[in-house]
Design a protein around this motif. Structure first.
Motif: not given
Length: 192
Positions: A111-120, A122-131, A180-183
């Motif tokens: 859920d990209l609206d609720k996750s804190d991710v940065i995509l490159n 190409n649309g792939r995850i470059r950085s994650v704070t939470n998923i 844990a995915l949440k962490d």
């Protein structure tokens, strides 16, 4: 919450356990279908430790596990969702057979609206704070089809259900951790 039952498999933090590297093309492993070769060649990646500790689980963008863990995973994950592929690891004296665990299921479930991710680009995850996983994912995909999978935005991380994690932990393996995915965040593999 159902998302709390999911974990990322990553490498352990033991000293002298090498990170592995491909000694041949790994392109086939980026697809959602079985690879064609029966055996792949790996090597010790850089930096090489002075002495090498042999563990049950090594890492190379996919879990590389000993025979006992490979059997555990292939018994507990439906056959059409996992391929267990034998490997040789150059530079490590192994008394056991080792296998890459190639998860064949990839889901568009973040859920990209609720996750804190940065995509490159190409649309792939470059950085994650939470998923955060989409609620529809738990409704649309039966549990048996989401015991082990990869997220479509991420080539490297393998997500497993708590029931699979518990089966693995019962074997008391070395060289493996579950976060844990949440962490999960960009620092998680490094113990932060």
């Amino acid at each position: 919450m159902m998302a709390d039952n999911y974990y990322i498999i990553t490498y352990g933090l033991e000293e002298n356990v090498p990170i592995l590297a491909w000694d041949e093309s790994s392109r086939e492993f980026s697809r959602n279908k079985p690879v064609s070769k029966k055996k792949y060649q790996l090597k010790i990646g850089e930096p090489k430790p002075n002495s090498i500790k042999v563990v049950d689980h090594f890492w190379i963008s996919r879990p590389v596990v000993n025979k006992q863990l490979a059997e555990c995973l292939s018994i507990n994950i439906p056959e059409e969702q996992v391929q267990v592929v034998e490997v040789d690891i150059d530079g490590i004296d192994l008394s056991d057979s080792y296998y890459i665990i190639h998860l064949l299921q990839r889901y568009s479930c973040v859920d990209l609206d609720k996750s804190d991710v940065i995509l490159n680009k190409n649309g792939r995850i470059r950085s994650v704070t939470n998923i955060v996983l989409k609620k529809e994912f738990f409704v649309d995909v039966p549990l048996n089809n989401r015991l082990a999978f990869r997220i479509d935005l991420d080539y490297e991380h393998n997500v497993i259900h708590q029931s699979i994690k518990e089966k693995i932990e019962a074997l008391n393996p070395t060289g493996i951790r579950f976060i844990a995915l949440k962490d999960w965040n960009v620092s998680s593999p490094f113990g932060s």
